[in-house]
Every structure is written in structure tokens, then in C-alpha cells.
Design a protein around this motif. Structure first.
Motif, mmCIF file in Angstrom:
data_model
loop_
_atom_site.group_PDB
_atom_site.id
_atom_site.type_symbol
_atom_site.label_atom_id
_atom_site.label_comp_id
_atom_site.label_asym_id
_atom_site.label_seq_id
_atom_site.Cartn_x
_atom_site.Cartn_y
_atom_site.Cartn_z
ATOM 1 N N HIS A 51 0.872 -1.176 0.000
ATOM 2 C CA HIS A 51 0.000 0.000 0.000
ATOM 3 C C HIS A 51 0.906 1.222 0.000
ATOM 4 O O HIS A 51 1.973 1.216 0.609
ATOM 5 N N GLN A 53 0.652 4.097 1.451
ATOM 6 C CA GLN A 53 0.939 4.670 2.770
ATOM 7 C C GLN A 53 2.165 3.989 3.376
ATOM 8 O O GLN A 53 3.039 4.637 3.961
ATOM 9 N N GLY A 54 2.212 2.657 3.220
ATOM 10 C CA GLY A 54 3.372 1.916 3.701
ATOM 11 C C GLY A 54 4.653 2.340 3.004
ATOM 12 O O GLY A 54 5.734 2.364 3.614
ATOM 13 N N HIS A 57 5.791 5.558 4.676
ATOM 14 C CA HIS A 57 6.340 5.285 6.008
ATOM 15 C C HIS A 57 7.682 4.567 5.924
ATOM 16 O O HIS A 57 8.580 4.809 6.746
ATOM 17 N N ASN A 82 -2.772 8.084 -1.712
ATOM 18 C CA ASN A 82 -2.480 7.170 -0.603
ATOM 19 C C ASN A 82 -1.169 7.503 0.105
ATOM 20 O O ASN A 82 -0.912 7.011 1.210
ATOM 21 N N GLY A 86 1.357 9.435 4.926
ATOM 22 C CA GLY A 86 2.785 9.281 5.195
ATOM 23 C C GLY A 86 3.558 10.579 5.025
ATOM 24 O O GLY A 86 4.502 10.859 5.770
ATOM 25 N N GLY A 429 -0.290 2.720 12.355
ATOM 26 C CA GLY A 429 0.221 1.990 11.211
ATOM 27 C C GLY A 429 1.629 2.360 10.819
ATOM 28 O O GLY A 429 2.194 1.780 9.890
ATOM 29 N N PRO A 433 5.892 -0.577 8.538
ATOM 30 C CA PRO A 433 6.630 -0.136 7.348
ATOM 31 C C PRO A 433 7.837 0.729 7.687
ATOM 32 O O PRO A 433 8.859 0.667 6.981
ATOM 33 N N MET A 458 -3.469 -1.929 10.744
ATOM 34 C CA MET A 458 -3.665 -0.919 9.702
ATOM 35 C C MET A 458 -2.690 -1.051 8.540
ATOM 36 O O MET A 458 -3.021 -0.682 7.413
ATOM 37 N N THR A 459 -1.488 -1.559 8.788
ATOM 38 C CA THR A 459 -0.510 -1.674 7.694
ATOM 39 C C THR A 459 0.170 -3.040 7.679
ATOM 40 O O THR A 459 1.230 -3.192 7.069
ATOM 41 N N ASN A 461 -0.418 -5.546 6.018
ATOM 42 C CA ASN A 461 -0.278 -6.138 4.680
ATOM 43 C C ASN A 461 1.153 -6.040 4.161
ATOM 44 O O ASN A 461 1.580 -6.848 3.337
ATOM 45 N N ASN A 462 1.913 -5.052 4.670
ATOM 46 C CA ASN A 462 3.299 -4.900 4.221
ATOM 47 C C ASN A 462 4.227 -5.977 4.770
ATOM 48 O O ASN A 462 5.398 -6.050 4.378
#
Length: 577
Positions: A51, A53-54, A57, A82, A86, A429, A433, A458-459, A461-462
């Protein structure tokens, strides 16, 4: 001739950029295509996040851990949007993140085209600078300018928005200018102001103070100024407190360091601030999380001395607070001038009574903090177990929530750039990341994400990227099945009207870790935490350690909303009720 996409890749290589975090899409696809050869030649590493955002970050974590700018990229529209969270996180915490965003073609701008978004307009107030390039031949200078702007003065994020037709535009090789310097007429660095009279006044105030105190913030980490901070503090026998972002400015086991002050700061640090008569503020903007109520400054008639690279911070604080002297410069340089002035004037005051009082406060409040009633794992003891297991120079990131405040109070950082957290924006989140970015920047360091269940989700998935890209970070999830800090405020200040914070039993963090291909541990004791950490470090692969925490564990000390340090809550008022 050279395509704009290749020109961008070549420029990044020449500027020493080693890593880009991001996700490809229609509007930055040609850029990714140009990177194929650079990746094959090991010039640039491309890390695909899960994502955007990741990605931001991760670039932020890279920047904070290394001191160099972190790069991320996204396609136009939703991809670039997105990145916004960050970028705002980096802006509030003065981190040099550079985002390269794809954009629709120049002929499509302003026509509600597919995946069009006015990215420079969107990020104008959450970045240090944003530019939309209109000619491919301008790519080298704006990359150079972006790096310069992001890293000079007070660091901050910069966005370079590039319409996708520029990537396919041919540029005559004879017209390409490889800039070594900086070329931007509209940009000026902050003016330095080191007035010898002001410096001497500051030195005299500190020398003559009965109860001097130093506050160190993020600027002291970025400078870096650890040696100068310790030298001045030891010279004057002056206690030191930090902001949340300033925790790693000096070794936390130094005898003059009291701890983090502020809304969720250590009680002894807040007491020291209240009683101090002269306060030297080094690289801190004194946000409402550090000083929640300015009456605590005004009513105690303390005198402030500021050292800050940003004159706007000095101006803002001078309007509200009793600023007696200030130095506008890099804090390391400012401290050196102050140390010279103190040497010239000479020491006078005996600070033994002041230091003794601080030690008494520390001893008294330690009896309140460090309790163990045998009901579940205690946050302070979890953190102590982690601290005693991992290397002294390990890098810690955090998410945002109760676990972050426990880390602020109980975690000990020993080296600069080893405590990375979202302070100004408080972005849930951030931890995972950011840890990945830090590990890529410093592969020689153990990197641990101290996270909460709500923030990690929230993150998380990374985590797939961490496994696929062989980024061996360790995430320790404080699992209390609730948004702890929000729940705490509802409990203490909203008459126990708990709503929309409890997460329920559905999430299995061990299976999630294993599903991504990482190690997963369910630690039920302090010994389990140590064993899991040692195995994770030995295996050197991504790992998640789930640690159960009682839902009623509070992040203390704290204050009522908008409260004074006189109203500190140091123990759970609900206990025994």
C-alpha cells in the motif's frame, strides 16, 4: 537522445539514491520500465510495498534511521493520494521523504481525466515543497533541488509530480544538465542568527539558575548533537528531559537524563519541568503534547532559552511564552557557542540540592510505575525483557497508541536514530513499514517494531513485502483487543461510556504472520518473549511476536484533556473501585 523516464532513473543513480519504495501504475509505469536495467546492475533497489501509505512510512523510516532522504513513488490519482498520510507524518516530524508521483498527461490536466488528482495542491500544506515538472529536460535539476530542500535547514518531505507523457519525451543528450549544485530562485535557507549578546545572556541565565533544565527534541537527533548536549549538561550539572521524538538524542542511561516529559511523560520529568527556573530548549517545538497547558510555564515564571534551526518556531514560541534568549542555528552549532560562553563566564552555582531532589522524585515514582500484581503481563516488564534481550544499538519503531506511550515512558534508547515513532501526526500503522525502511537503511542493526494490535492491523499487509524482499524485522504486538488509548480516555474522562474501540477475538496474529510466510509466536510469559526474540534474531527472517496485555492496563502517567502538570494521574483511579 534519452527518454524522460531514463533521465529520471539516471539522475537518481547519480544522486546516490539506492532504494525506492512504491507501487507501479499507469502513470509511473514508464519510470519503472526504465529502472529495469538499474535494478539488474544493482544500482537501485526497487521494493514493492502493499500500500502506498506503507511506501511513504518505509521511506520515512529509511530517512530517520540513516539521516539520508528516503524515496517513494506512486502512480497518479489514488496511488499518489495514498501517500498523503505518510507525507503528513514526515512533515510534522521533520523527516526528509521525497515522493515521485506519476501524473496524467499534460494535455489531460484539469479535465477530470482518469486517475487525475491535483497532487501539488493536495500536499501543499503537508510538505516542505511540491513541484509539477512540465519539461522532461528539467527532471535532473528538480531531483537535485528536491534533495537539497528536503535535507537543508529543518528537514521535510518534498513531492515531485511528473506527467506521464514526460517519461516518453525524448531529450537531446546535449541539452541535459547534470547539476552539482542547487538552482531554485524562490527558495532560501533559514537565516542563521547567533548574536553574541544573546549567547552570553543565555549562558549567564543558565550559570546563575538555581534549577536549570534542558529539553531535547527531534532537532537534537537530526543535528546530531549528543556530544554537545552531554558536555553542556555535565558542565552545568543540569538535568535533561526529552520530548517523545527526542528520546534517542542522548543515551537514556546517562545519570542526568530524567525521561520523556509531556502529556504522557514521566511524572518526575514533568515535576522537574514545573520546578525549573531556567529551561534550555534544544531542537524542540514544544507542541501541546510536550506542554499541554502554557499556564504551567507562565504561572511558574520560568525563563526559556531556545536553540532552533527554524526561526518560525522561535517566533511562535516568543509570542506565547517568556523567551529570554534564543539562537537560530543548527542546534549542534548553537550548543557549541553556548558551551564557549559558559567557559568564558565561569561556573558559580552548586546544583547538588537540585540533582538530589530529581533523584528523590525518580525513586518515589518508580515505586508506583514498577508494580506487578501477578495479573497478566505488565507493559513495563515486557519492555524491560525486550530491552535486555536485543542489542544496545537495536533500532525501535512504534505504532501509535497505548503501547507507544508505554515505550515513551519505559523504553531506554542508547544511541541516536534508534527510536523512531510518529510524534506530531500520531499516525497509526507507522511502526511496521517504518521498521522495514529502517532495516533496509541499516541492515547491520536489529530492528524491532513495538506495535499495538489496532495500529499493526492498519498496515500489516506490508509484512508480505518484508518476507518477499527478505527484510528481517521483528514486530512485537501488544495485544489487548482494543484501541487502548482511546478506550482509556473514554474510561477516565467519558464516564466509562466505552464505544467502538474493542476489536473482538477474530484476529489471530500468529496465523497472519505464518500466512505471510513470517515466523509467528504467541508469547504467554516473559520467558516466551525472550525465547521468541532470540529465535527471530537467529533465524534472521521477518517475525511477529504476539504478547497479550490486559485490556485495563493504562498508559500512565497522563493528564485530563487540556490539563496541567499539576493534575497528573500517576495511578489508575479505577483500581479498587
Amino acid at each position: 537522445m534519452m527518454k524522460g523516464s531514463v533521465l529520471l532513473a539516471e539522475t537518481l543513480k547519480r544522486e546516490g539514491v539506492k532504494v525506492i519504495f512504491g507501487i507501479p501504475g499507469l502513470s509511473n509505469m514508464a519510470f519503472y520500465d526504465a529502472l529495469v536495467e538499474y535494478v539488474a546492475n544493482n544500482d537501485i533497489r526497487v521494493i514493492i510495498m502493499r500500500h502506498e501509505q506503507g511506501a511513504a512510512h518505509a521511506a520515512d523510516g529509511y530517512a530517520r534511521a540513516s539521516g539520508k532522504p528516503g524515496f517513494c513513488t506512486a502512480t497518479s490519482g489514488p496511488g499518489a493520494l495514498n501517500l498523503v498520510t505518510g507525507l503528513a507524518t514526515a512533515y510534522w516530524d521533520s523527516s526528509p521523504v521525497i515522493a515521485i508521483t506519476g501524473q496524467v498527461t499534460r494535455s489531460s490536466l484539469g479535465k477530470l481525466s482518469f486517475q487525475e488528482a491535483d497532487i501539488p495542491g493536495v500536499v501543499a500544506n503537508i510538505t516542505k515543497f511540491a513541484i509539477q515538472i512540465r519539461k522532461a529536460e528539467d527532471i535532473p535539476i528538480w531531483v537535485r533541488n528536491a534533495i537539497y530542500i528536503a535535507t537543508t535547514g529543518r528537514p521535510g518531505p518534498v513531492v515531485i509530480d511528473i506527467p506521464r507523457d514526460l517519461f516518453n519525451e525524448d531529450v537531446d543528450s546535449d541539452r541535459i544538465k547534470w547539476y552539482n549544485g542547487f538552482s531554485f530562485k524562490g527558495y532560501r535557507e533559514f537565516p542563521e542568527f547567533i548574536d553574541p549578546i544573546m549567547v552570553k545572556k543565555a549562558a549567564k541565565l543558565l550559570i546563575e539558575a538555581e534549577k536549570p533544565l534542558m529539553i531535547v527534541g527531534a532537532g537534537a537527533v537530526w543535528s546530531p548533537a549528543s556530544e554537545e548536549i552531554i558536555a553542556l549538561a555535565e558542565m552545568l550539572r543540569m538535568p535533561i528531559v526529552s520530548t517523545l521524538l527526542g528520546k534517542s538524542a542522548i543515551p537514556n542511561d546517562h545519570p542526568l537524563y530524567i525521561g520523556m516529559m509531556g502529556y504522557y511523560g514521566r511524572a518526575e520529568a514533568n515535576k522537574a519541568f514545573m520546578e525549573a527556573d531556567v529551561v534550555l530548549v534544544v531542537g524542540a517545538r514544544l507542541s501541546d503534547r510536550t506542554i499541554p497547558n502554557i499556564k504551567d510555564v507562565l504561572d511558574t515564571k520560568k525563563k526559556l532559552i531556545l536553540i532552533n534551526i527554524d526561526p518560525t518556531d522561535v517566533q511562535r514560541l516568543s509570542v506565547q511564552l517568556p523567551v529570554e534568549s534564543f539562537i537560530i542555528s543548527d542546534v549542534r552549532k548553537g550548543l557549541k557557542e553556548l558551551i564557549k560562553a559558559v567557559h568564558e563566564i565561569g561556573l558559580k552555582s552548586d546544583r547538588s540540592a537540585w540533582i538530589r531532589k530529581i533523584l528523590e522524585y525518580k525513586e518515589y515514582y518508580s515505586q508506583i510505575y514498577y508494580y506487578d500484581d501477578g495479573r497478566g503481563l505488565k507493559p513495563w516488564k515486557i519492555l524491560k525483557t525486550i530491552r535486555n534481550t536485543i542489542p544496545r544499538d537495536a533500532i525501535i519503531t512504534t505504532g501509535v497508541g497505548a503501547h507507544q506511550m508505554w515505550a515513551g515512558v519505559f523504553w531506554e534508547s542508547f544511541e541516536p536514530r534508534t527510536f523512531l515513532t510518529s510524534g506530531g501526526m500520531g499516525t497509526m500503522g507507522f511502526g511496521l513499514p517504518a521498521a522495514m525502511g529502517a532495516k533496509v537503511a541499516r541492515p547491520d542493526k536489529v530492528v524491532v517494531d513495538l506495535d499495538g494490535d489496532g495500529s499493526f492491523i492498519m498496515t500489516m499487509n506490508n509484512l508480505g513485502t518484508a518476507v518477499d524482499e527478505d527484510i528481517p524485522i521483528i514486530a512485537i504486538v501488544f495485544d489487548n483487543r482494543t484501541l487502548g488509548l482511546v478506550r482509556q480516555v473514554q474510561d477516565l474522562f467519558f464516564n466509562r461510556r466505552i464505544i467502538a474501540v474493542d476489536l473482538g477475538p477474530s484476529t489471530n496474529f500468529v496465523k497472519i504472520a505464518e500466512g505471510f510466510g513470517a515466523l509467528g509466536f504467541d508469547a504467554q510469559s516473559y520467558e516466551d518473549i525472550e525465547v521468541a526474540l532470540r529465535k527471530s534474531m537467529k533465524e534472521n527472517v521477518p517475525a511477529v511476536i504476539r504478547v497479550p496485555v490486559n485490556r485495563d492496563e493504562k498508559a500512565l502517567p497522563t493528564l485530563p484533556p487540556g490539563g496541567s502538570f499539576r493534575e497528573m494521574i500517576v495511578y489508575d483511579p479505577r483500581e479498587g473501585s
